[in-house]
Design an enzyme around this catalytic site. Structure first.
Site, mmCIF file in Angstrom:
data_model
loop_
_atom_site.group_PDB
_atom_site.id
_atom_site.type_symbol
_atom_site.label_atom_id
_atom_site.label_comp_id
_atom_site.label_asym_id
_atom_site.label_seq_id
_atom_site.Cartn_x
_atom_site.Cartn_y
_atom_site.Cartn_z
ATOM 1 N N ASP A 1 -52.530 18.916 -8.000
ATOM 2 C CA ASP A 1 -53.124 20.239 -8.144
ATOM 3 C C ASP A 1 -52.530 20.856 -9.411
ATOM 4 O O ASP A 1 -51.627 20.300 -10.028
ATOM 5 C CB ASP A 1 -52.888 21.093 -6.891
ATOM 6 C CG ASP A 1 -51.430 21.429 -6.691
ATOM 7 O OD1 ASP A 1 -51.094 21.913 -5.587
ATOM 8 O OD2 ASP A 1 -50.629 21.225 -7.610
ATOM 9 N N GLY B 1 -50.970 23.803 -9.857
ATOM 10 C CA GLY B 1 -49.770 24.626 -9.724
ATOM 11 C C GLY B 1 -50.048 26.082 -9.458
ATOM 12 O O GLY B 1 -49.216 26.780 -8.871
ATOM 13 N N GLN C 1 -65.139 28.939 -7.911
ATOM 14 C CA GLN C 1 -64.650 30.108 -7.207
ATOM 15 C C GLN C 1 -65.831 31.037 -6.920
ATOM 16 O O GLN C 1 -66.985 30.633 -7.087
ATOM 17 C CB GLN C 1 -63.574 30.826 -8.033
ATOM 18 C CG GLN C 1 -62.282 30.028 -8.235
ATOM 19 C CD GLN C 1 -61.448 29.869 -6.966
ATOM 20 O OE1 GLN C 1 -61.642 30.557 -5.976
ATOM 21 N NE2 GLN C 1 -60.509 28.920 -7.003
ATOM 22 N N GLY D 1 -60.998 28.616 -3.256
ATOM 23 C CA GLY D 1 -61.165 29.936 -2.654
ATOM 24 C C GLY D 1 -61.557 29.933 -1.196
ATOM 25 O O GLY D 1 -61.968 30.959 -0.649
ATOM 26 N N ASP E 1 -57.847 17.561 1.262
ATOM 27 C CA ASP E 1 -56.390 17.449 1.357
ATOM 28 C C ASP E 1 -55.912 18.539 2.305
ATOM 29 O O ASP E 1 -56.507 19.645 2.324
ATOM 30 C CB ASP E 1 -55.712 17.630 -0.014
ATOM 31 C CG ASP E 1 -55.410 19.101 -0.280
ATOM 32 O OD1 ASP E 1 -56.305 19.790 -0.812
ATOM 33 O OD2 ASP E 1 -54.292 19.556 0.087
ATOM 34 N N CYS F 1 -55.993 4.557 19.311
ATOM 35 C CA CYS F 1 -55.295 4.466 18.019
ATOM 36 C C CYS F 1 -54.403 3.234 17.993
ATOM 37 O O CYS F 1 -53.750 2.904 18.986
ATOM 38 C CB CYS F 1 -54.440 5.729 17.827
ATOM 39 S SG CYS F 1 -53.512 5.765 16.272
ATOM 40 N N CYS G 1 -51.846 2.802 15.710
ATOM 41 C CA CYS G 1 -50.632 3.048 14.907
ATOM 42 C C CYS G 1 -49.405 2.707 15.756
ATOM 43 O O CYS G 1 -49.498 2.586 16.988
ATOM 44 C CB CYS G 1 -50.591 4.511 14.467
ATOM 45 S SG CYS G 1 -49.903 5.641 15.698
ATOM 46 N N CYS H 1 -48.626 4.755 18.906
ATOM 47 C CA CYS H 1 -49.542 4.582 20.044
ATOM 48 C C CYS H 1 -49.492 3.178 20.643
ATOM 49 O O CYS H 1 -49.901 2.979 21.788
ATOM 50 C CB CYS H 1 -50.971 4.887 19.600
ATOM 51 S SG CYS H 1 -51.182 6.618 19.146
ATOM 52 N N HIS I 1 -48.697 8.847 13.176
ATOM 53 C CA HIS I 1 -49.900 8.873 14.027
ATOM 54 C C HIS I 1 -50.958 9.824 13.474
ATOM 55 O O HIS I 1 -52.138 9.491 13.374
ATOM 56 C CB HIS I 1 -49.572 9.284 15.463
ATOM 57 C CG HIS I 1 -50.825 9.647 16.217
ATOM 58 N ND1 HIS I 1 -51.731 8.687 16.646
ATOM 59 C CD2 HIS I 1 -51.371 10.853 16.501
ATOM 60 C CE1 HIS I 1 -52.775 9.287 17.188
ATOM 61 N NE2 HIS I 1 -52.588 10.605 17.114
HETATM 62 O O1 LIG Z 1 -58.864 27.905 -4.770
HETATM 63 C C1 LIG Z 1 -57.928 27.103 -4.825
HETATM 64 N N1 LIG Z 1 -57.476 26.670 -6.032
HETATM 65 C C2 LIG Z 1 -56.449 25.791 -6.132
HETATM 66 N N2 LIG Z 1 -55.809 25.301 -5.076
HETATM 67 C C3 LIG Z 1 -56.193 25.708 -3.822
HETATM 68 C C4 LIG Z 1 -55.482 25.221 -2.708
HETATM 69 C C5 LIG Z 1 -55.841 25.648 -1.425
HETATM 70 N N3 LIG Z 1 -55.295 25.380 -0.200
HETATM 71 C C6 LIG Z 1 -56.013 26.121 0.668
HETATM 72 N N4 LIG Z 1 -55.762 26.162 1.998
HETATM 73 C C7 LIG Z 1 -54.788 25.260 2.590
HETATM 74 C C8 LIG Z 1 -53.557 25.917 3.010
HETATM 75 C C9 LIG Z 1 -52.401 25.295 3.290
HETATM 76 C C10 LIG Z 1 -51.399 26.175 3.669
HETATM 77 C C11 LIG Z 1 -51.801 27.467 3.687
HETATM 78 S S1 LIG Z 1 -53.423 27.585 3.208
HETATM 79 N N5 LIG Z 1 -57.016 26.815 0.081
HETATM 80 C C12 LIG Z 1 -56.914 26.546 -1.253
HETATM 81 C C13 LIG Z 1 -57.642 27.033 -2.351
HETATM 82 C C14 LIG Z 1 -57.264 26.611 -3.641
#
Ligand SMILES: O=c1[nH]cnc2cc3nc(NCc4cccs4)[nH]c3cc12
Length: 372
Positions: free
Chosen positions: A92, A94, A189, A216, A266, A304, A306, A309, A335
């Protein structure tokens, strides 16, 4: 050398069966990417993550830039070599993690300045620096630097946030180092507003990127609003390129989002909840802390294969959790990752055979099965 390419193999309604070809190997979609935040899928050896069926991992730029540092990982041969994972890695950008973890954050058109949540050191993250870091890591799929618009947001707030992310997407593309078999994904977005999602998609289309994510969402809006938004925003992204829904999700989120045209996911849920004694099974979720498991010698999930299990009982897993044994967290993580991969494989097979609707019905029936 392999060029980065998405193959659309079959469709069943909006659900797609596909294959992404990359410099580090092939990804069968729909796919779930286990999260490997600090260059490790917590509690798992990479070969065992691969054994569950995972073909691609997610790495977090924010964590790795703070510790051990992107330049250090580059000097040591890159993230693949560093963590002994030779398949694709998506990192990602960051931005999202800065907003959820860092201290004293300041956002300007230039980017974000912040203090490390680890030792308070000051950092600066811009689209250009994010691209440099992801290049130093050797990331197979690089994510554009964006701002995840918080939920709820007014249409005006969502428009301003999305437009900045689209300016940052252009800067990300200009700074991205093109390499055959590697890709930069744009991030759509626009919160829950159809007109803004369309404007975002049109701006991204101008950049002609090899893949896109829906950003978003999974920010507290709840499953119904997420699905209602996906109902119109996924089709705005090119059908001949992968579509990645960031941060999603629990099993029923994955089924619903695949049926709305999403190819990549993810989420920290299978690994984080595995460390917290929660197990996802074909018959619903259970928490191994619960005393009702202490004499139960049945396997966790009889569908499962794994190690948790096939080699142990619920009673043993309950014992490990109550005793705070590391093996408890390891087995439940293992698991949950295997369960998520089985779910994705089941959906790929269902799409190939044109029976995704039936798969979804059976999935929901199993989850409400009771008496687990
Ligand atoms: O617009 C996004 N832009 C870049 N990274 C993200 C990561 C993201 N992750 C979640 N939700 C998963 C979560 C994991 C823990 C708390 S919320 N929503 C997300 C939206 C974005």
């Amino acid at each position: 050398m392999t060029e980065f390419r998405y193959e659309l193999l079959a469709q069943d309604g909006k659900a797609r069966l596909g294959r992404i070809h990359t410099a580090h190997g092939v990804i069968d979609t729909p796919t779930f990417m286990p999260v490997g935040t600090a260059a490790t899928v917590k509690g798992m050896l990479p070969e065992n993550v691969a054994d569950t069926g995972a073909q691609i991992l997610l790495g977090n730029t924010y964590h790795l830039m703070l510790r051990p540092g992107a330049e250090r990982i580059a000097r040591l041969g890159g993230l693949h070599k560093f963590m002994n994972w030779d398949k694709p890695i998506l990192t990602d950008s960051g931005g999202y993690q800065v907003m959820s973890l860092a201290k004293l954050r300041k956002i300007t058109e230039e980017g974000v300045t912040f203090k490390s949540h680890i030792d308070g050191r000051k950092f600066n993250l811009t689209p250009e620096r994010s691209m440099e870091i992801q290049h130093l890591l050797g990331s197979t799929i690089t994510m554009a630097f964006d701002e995840c618009t918080p939920f709820p947001a007014t249409e005006k707030q969502a428009a301003e946030s999305m437009r900045m992310s689209m300016r940052w997407a252009k800067r990300s593309k200009d700074a991205f180092v093109e390499r055959e078999g590697y890709a930069l994904y744009g991030i759509q977005q626009g919160s829950v507003f159809e007109n803004l999602r369309r404007e975002s998609s049109e701006k991204l289309a101008e950049l002609d990127l090899p893949g896109h994510s829906v950003g978003g969402l999974a920010v507290g809006e709840g499953q119904q609003i997420m699905f209602d938004t996906l109902d119109f925003c996924v089709d705005m992204l090119p059908a001949n390129k992968p579509r990645y829904l960031m941060g999603v999700g629990k099993p029923s989120d994955l089924v619903g989002a695949v049926m709305r045209g999403i190819d990549q996911f993810d989420c920290v849920l299978p690994t984080r909840s595995g460390r917290n004694a929660q197990a996802f099974t074909h018959r619903g979720t259970l928490n191994l802390k619960n005393g009702r498991h202490r004499d139960d010698d049945r396997p966790l999930d009889d569908q499962c294969n794994c190690p948790a299990c096939t080699k142990y009982s619920r009673a043993y897993l309950h014992h490990l959790i109550k005793a705070g044994e590391i093996l408890g967290a390891v087995l439940l993580t293992w698991h949950n990752l295997a369960y998520y991969q089985d779910l994705m494989r089941g959906m790929r097979e269902a799409i190939a055979e044109g029976r995704m609707e039936a798969f979804a019905r059976d999935f929901h029936a199993g989850q409400e099965g009771g008496d687990i």
